[in-house]
Design an enzyme around this catalytic site. Structure first.
Site, short mmCIF file in Angstrom:
data_model
loop_
_atom_site.label_atom_id
_atom_site.label_comp_id
_atom_site.label_asym_id
_atom_site.label_seq_id
_atom_site.Cartn_x
_atom_site.Cartn_y
_atom_site.Cartn_z
N HIS A 121 0.82 -1.21 0.00
CA HIS A 121 0.00 0.00 0.00
C HIS A 121 0.86 1.26 0.00
O HIS A 121 0.60 2.20 -0.76
CB HIS A 121 -0.95 0.01 1.20
CG HIS A 121 -2.00 -1.06 1.14
ND1 HIS A 121 -2.95 -1.22 2.12
CD2 HIS A 121 -2.24 -2.03 0.22
CE1 HIS A 121 -3.74 -2.24 1.80
NE2 HIS A 121 -3.31 -2.75 0.67
N HIS B 87 -8.96 -1.81 -5.70
CA HIS B 87 -7.92 -2.20 -4.74
C HIS B 87 -6.90 -3.12 -5.40
O HIS B 87 -5.71 -3.04 -5.08
CB HIS B 87 -8.53 -2.90 -3.52
CG HIS B 87 -7.51 -3.18 -2.46
ND1 HIS B 87 -7.10 -2.21 -1.57
CD2 HIS B 87 -6.78 -4.28 -2.19
CE1 HIS B 87 -6.15 -2.72 -0.79
NE2 HIS B 87 -5.95 -3.98 -1.14
N ASP C 173 -2.85 -2.56 -5.59
CA ASP C 173 -1.82 -3.54 -5.24
C ASP C 173 -0.82 -3.72 -6.38
O ASP C 173 0.39 -3.84 -6.15
CB ASP C 173 -2.45 -4.89 -4.90
CG ASP C 173 -3.04 -4.94 -3.50
OD1 ASP C 173 -2.72 -4.06 -2.68
OD2 ASP C 173 -3.83 -5.87 -3.23
N HIS D 130 -0.80 -11.02 -5.24
CA HIS D 130 0.60 -10.69 -4.95
C HIS D 130 1.61 -11.68 -5.54
O HIS D 130 2.65 -11.24 -6.04
CB HIS D 130 0.80 -10.55 -3.44
CG HIS D 130 0.02 -9.43 -2.83
ND1 HIS D 130 0.24 -8.11 -3.16
CD2 HIS D 130 -0.99 -9.44 -1.93
CE1 HIS D 130 -0.60 -7.35 -2.48
NE2 HIS D 130 -1.37 -8.13 -1.75
#
Length: 283
Positions: A78, A235, A239, A262
């Site tokens: 973030h 969001h 990321d 991720h």
């Protein structure tokens, strides 16, 4: 010719961290040109440092964790997202704990922190990763493609069973203003069915409805109403912006991501970093 940028002064954010549940203060400070981004653990003897690079990533379970020696930092995506989107090339991120505060679950507090500090240009030329070929990361259900572009563009599709608005889609050019108003406020989320497993893994100790949205039985549960109808995909874009900055440079590329996370984001950043290192070695 674009110049490198740093902060005009320091600024800080404090709060509870998502996975460790500990309280932490993050302070971002100006840094000299060509120094890059450095995370510094001021709570540890000797104040050890770690650079946010794909080669220093040690864990991608529900967040991106970096480490170098005794300096370990959880969930860097973030704050890296905000730093990257605001075109900050040089900064020191001091932390008195191992994980930045989750705050409201978005990158907006970090974006606000950077704007509060102010941004100044430096003398050195800005360094970019400029995509010059097609990259592909194949993770089964997750697919990420990167192709050449003259700026940073991200197109993303997400799909989560039980989400009331599914699939979600967004395509956006990333610049500081658009990021702050359209992307930074997208909050983190979790599927209700995953919560027990995450808690068993020792994660989400600091989680609450103040800091995340929960997908459950055809609804999204959060303390306040959704900021955007497609907040989940925003969001995910947030990321991606943070994770690809693990190549160590601002990025110019067109990225198309299907159900990203991720692990595959960091895999792409690793390919980018290797390309940079090979190019520099050949000069």
């Amino acid at each position: 010719m674009e110049k490198q940028r740093t902060l005009a002064k320091s600024a800080s954010v404090s709060g509870i961290s998502l996975h460790t549940g500990a309280r932490c203060t993050v302070r971002i400070l100006p840094a000299p040109e060509n120094s890059g981004i450095i995370f510094r653990r001021v709570d540890l003897p000797g104040k050890p440092e770690v650079r946010p690079l794909a080669s220093n990533v040690i864990d991608v379970r529900r967040g991106t964790t970096i480490a170098e020696g005794k300096a370990v930092v959880f969930t860097v995506e973030h704050i890296l997202s905000a730093i990257h989107a605001h075109h900050i090339d040089n900064a020191i991120v001091e932390m008195n704990g191992m994980e930045p505060p989750i705050a409201d679950g978005s990158a907006l507090p970090y974006s606000n922190m950077i704007l509060e500090a102010g941004i100044v240009e430096q003398e050195a030329e800005a360094k970019y990763f400029v995509c010059d070929k097609l990259y592909c990361v194949n993770g089964g259900a997750t697919q990420i493609f990167m192709s050449p572009a003259d700026d940073l563009y991200i197109t993303c599709v997400t799909s989560f069973a039980g989400c009331p608005i599914d699939p979600q889609f967004m395509s956006v050019k990333i610049d500081p203003e658009t990021y702050h108003s359209q992307i930074a406020g997208g909050r983190t989320f979790v599927d209700y069915g995953d919560l027990q497993q995450l808690l068993a893994m020792g994660l989400c100790k600091g989680g609450s409805l103040d800091a995340a949205a929960i997908i459950h039985d055809g609804a999204i549960i959060c303390k306040e109403e959704l900021r955007f109808k497609n907040e989940i995909v925003r969001h995910k874009i947030l990321d991606i912006i943070g994770d690809i900055f693990l190549c160590g440079r601002r990025v110019k590329a067109n990225i198309v991501a299907v159900k990203p996370g991720h692990p595959r984001n960091v895999e792409l950043a690793g390919q980018m970093l290797r390309h940079i290192m090979e190019s520099e070695a050949g000069q």
